[in-house]
Design a protein around this motif. Structure first.
Motif, PDB file in Angstrom:
ATOM      1  N   GLN A 185      -3.729  59.011 -33.853  1.00  0.00           N
ATOM      2  CA  GLN A 185      -5.024  59.412 -33.323  1.00  0.00           C
ATOM      3  C   GLN A 185      -4.979  59.650 -31.817  1.00  0.00           C
ATOM      4  O   GLN A 185      -5.930  60.216 -31.247  1.00  0.00           O
ATOM      5  N   LEU A 186      -3.888  59.254 -31.161  1.00  0.00           N
ATOM      6  CA  LEU A 186      -3.763  59.425 -29.715  1.00  0.00           C
ATOM      7  C   LEU A 186      -3.137  60.780 -29.389  1.00  0.00           C
ATOM      8  O   LEU A 186      -2.325  61.300 -30.168  1.00  0.00           O
ATOM      9  N   PRO A 187      -3.472  61.348 -28.225  1.00  0.00           N
ATOM     10  CA  PRO A 187      -2.871  62.641 -27.816  1.00  0.00           C
ATOM     11  C   PRO A 187      -1.468  62.431 -27.230  1.00  0.00           C
ATOM     12  O   PRO A 187      -1.239  62.581 -26.041  1.00  0.00           O
ATOM     13  N   LEU A 188      -0.514  62.073 -28.092  1.00  0.00           N
ATOM     14  CA  LEU A 188       0.853  61.810 -27.632  1.00  0.00           C
ATOM     15  C   LEU A 188       1.487  63.097 -27.107  1.00  0.00           C
ATOM     16  O   LEU A 188       1.348  64.158 -27.716  1.00  0.00           O
ATOM     17  N   THR A 189       2.206  62.978 -26.014  1.00  0.00           N
ATOM     18  CA  THR A 189       2.896  64.129 -25.434  1.00  0.00           C
ATOM     19  C   THR A 189       4.400  63.955 -25.573  1.00  0.00           C
ATOM     20  O   THR A 189       4.890  62.862 -25.877  1.00  0.00           O
ATOM     21  N   MET A 190       5.130  65.033 -25.329  1.00  0.00           N
ATOM     22  CA  MET A 190       6.583  64.943 -25.363  1.00  0.00           C
ATOM     23  C   MET A 190       7.081  63.961 -24.302  1.00  0.00           C
ATOM     24  O   MET A 190       8.047  63.230 -24.512  1.00  0.00           O
ATOM     25  N   GLY A 191       6.396  63.929 -23.156  1.00  0.00           N
ATOM     26  CA  GLY A 191       6.773  62.974 -22.105  1.00  0.00           C
ATOM     27  C   GLY A 191       6.662  61.539 -22.581  1.00  0.00           C
ATOM     28  O   GLY A 191       7.517  60.700 -22.268  1.00  0.00           O
ATOM     29  N   ASP A 192       5.596  61.240 -23.365  1.00  0.00           N
ATOM     30  CA  ASP A 192       5.442  59.888 -23.924  1.00  0.00           C
ATOM     31  C   ASP A 192       6.616  59.551 -24.832  1.00  0.00           C
ATOM     32  O   ASP A 192       7.165  58.441 -24.779  1.00  0.00           O
ATOM     33  N   LEU A 193       7.006  60.518 -25.662  1.00  0.00           N
ATOM     34  CA  LEU A 193       8.099  60.278 -26.611  1.00  0.00           C
ATOM     35  C   LEU A 193       9.438  60.123 -25.890  1.00  0.00           C
ATOM     36  O   LEU A 193      10.285  59.333 -26.313  1.00  0.00           O
ATOM     37  N   GLU A 194       9.624  60.883 -24.808  1.00  0.00           N
ATOM     38  CA  GLU A 194      10.852  60.732 -24.020  1.00  0.00           C
ATOM     39  C   GLU A 194      10.954  59.327 -23.440  1.00  0.00           C
ATOM     40  O   GLU A 194      12.016  58.696 -23.468  1.00  0.00           O
ATOM     41  N   ARG A 195       9.830  58.831 -22.889  1.00  0.00           N
ATOM     42  CA  ARG A 195       9.846  57.495 -22.275  1.00  0.00           C
ATOM     43  C   ARG A 195      10.087  56.398 -23.315  1.00  0.00           C
ATOM     44  O   ARG A 195      10.821  55.443 -23.081  1.00  0.00           O
ATOM     45  N   LEU A 196       9.493  56.560 -24.483  1.00  0.00           N
ATOM     46  CA  LEU A 196       9.637  55.548 -25.526  1.00  0.00           C
ATOM     47  C   LEU A 196      11.040  55.513 -26.119  1.00  0.00           C
ATOM     48  O   LEU A 196      11.560  54.452 -26.444  1.00  0.00           O
ATOM     49  N   SER A 197      11.634  56.694 -26.283  1.00  0.00           N
ATOM     50  CA  SER A 197      12.922  56.779 -26.980  1.00  0.00           C
ATOM     51  C   SER A 197      14.118  56.785 -26.050  1.00  0.00           C
ATOM     52  O   SER A 197      15.242  56.521 -26.478  1.00  0.00           O
ATOM     53  N   HIS A 198      13.882  57.131 -24.777  1.00  0.00           N
ATOM     54  CA  HIS A 198      14.966  57.312 -23.794  1.00  0.00           C
ATOM     55  C   HIS A 198      15.870  58.497 -24.154  1.00  0.00           C
ATOM     56  O   HIS A 198      17.032  58.555 -23.750  1.00  0.00           O
TER      57      HIS A 198
END
Length: 209
Positions: A185-198
């Motif tokens: 439900q959140l507006p996840l961005t590619m930047g968020d995924l990069e930070r989470l996954s490294h």
């Protein structure tokens, strides 16, 4: 000269027989691929000299070289160097991959894959003239040449390692998928995924594809 043109979808093959001629390359951002079925031809550019026989393939950047041909038959086509470079980069998932060289030479013992590709095109043409274009075989030919370039430059192991690694699903990616599902439900961005996954955005895109 006798020629037939075949459209592979964005890439046109000239196939035919020619009498002796001298052909000078234009100076542009393209490359010329010549695959010989019979006869001999010679390529000259400055101090670079290549003599080729039936079954050989020569790829040269259009930098002003000269082809001398005797009575011969074969295939000739013009390639976009930028597209070929992008294909090499995509295979390695690396925009810093080694730039394509001025010349790629495949002798008969190394050119079998390309000649098998041309034979496949020929079989499709016997079924329907439009099939090679409809199947987009031009991009497949670029991939074959990209692999040949990686073999010549000694980088083929990088491609092998990359695809070996693709078979392993990292626990870190499992966690990332769980996070996406839990927070859809959140507006996840590619930047968020990069930070989470490294992982970089490019690598994530490749893994999810």
């Amino acid at each position: 000269a006798q020629f037939a043109l075949v459209d592979l979808g964005g890439l046109v093959i000239h196939s035919g027989r020619i009498s002796p001629l001298i052909s000078r390359q234009d100076l542009n951002h393209a490359a010329t691929l010549v695959a010989s079925f019979s006869g001999t031809y010679f390529y000259r550019h400055g101090s670079t000299h290549r003599d080729t026989q039936a079954g050989d393939v020569l790829l040269t950047r259009n930098e002003g070289g000269v082809y001398h041909c005797n009575y011969c038959s074969g295939i000739c086509l013009t390639l976009d160097c930028a597209v070929l470079q992008r294909t090499v980069d995509d295979l390695l998932d690396d925009s810093c991959a080694q730039a394509i060289p001025a010349l790629l030479e495949l002798k008969q013992a190394e050119s079998g894959t390309l000649f098998s590709f041309f034979a496949h095109v020929d079989r499709l043409l016997l079924q329907e003239r439009w099939l090679p274009k409809a199947l987009g075989l031009g991009s497949q030919l670029y991939r074959y040449l990209a692999v040949a370039l990686l073999q010549q430059s000694g980088q083929i192991d990088r491609l092998h390692q990359r695809h070996q690694g693709r078979r392993r699903w990292s626990p870190g990616l499992d966690e990332l998928v769980d996070h996406i599902r839990s927070n859809h439900q959140l507006p996840l961005t590619m930047g968020d995924l990069e930070r989470l996954s490294h992982y970089s955005a490019r690598h994530l895109t490749t893994l999810f594809r």
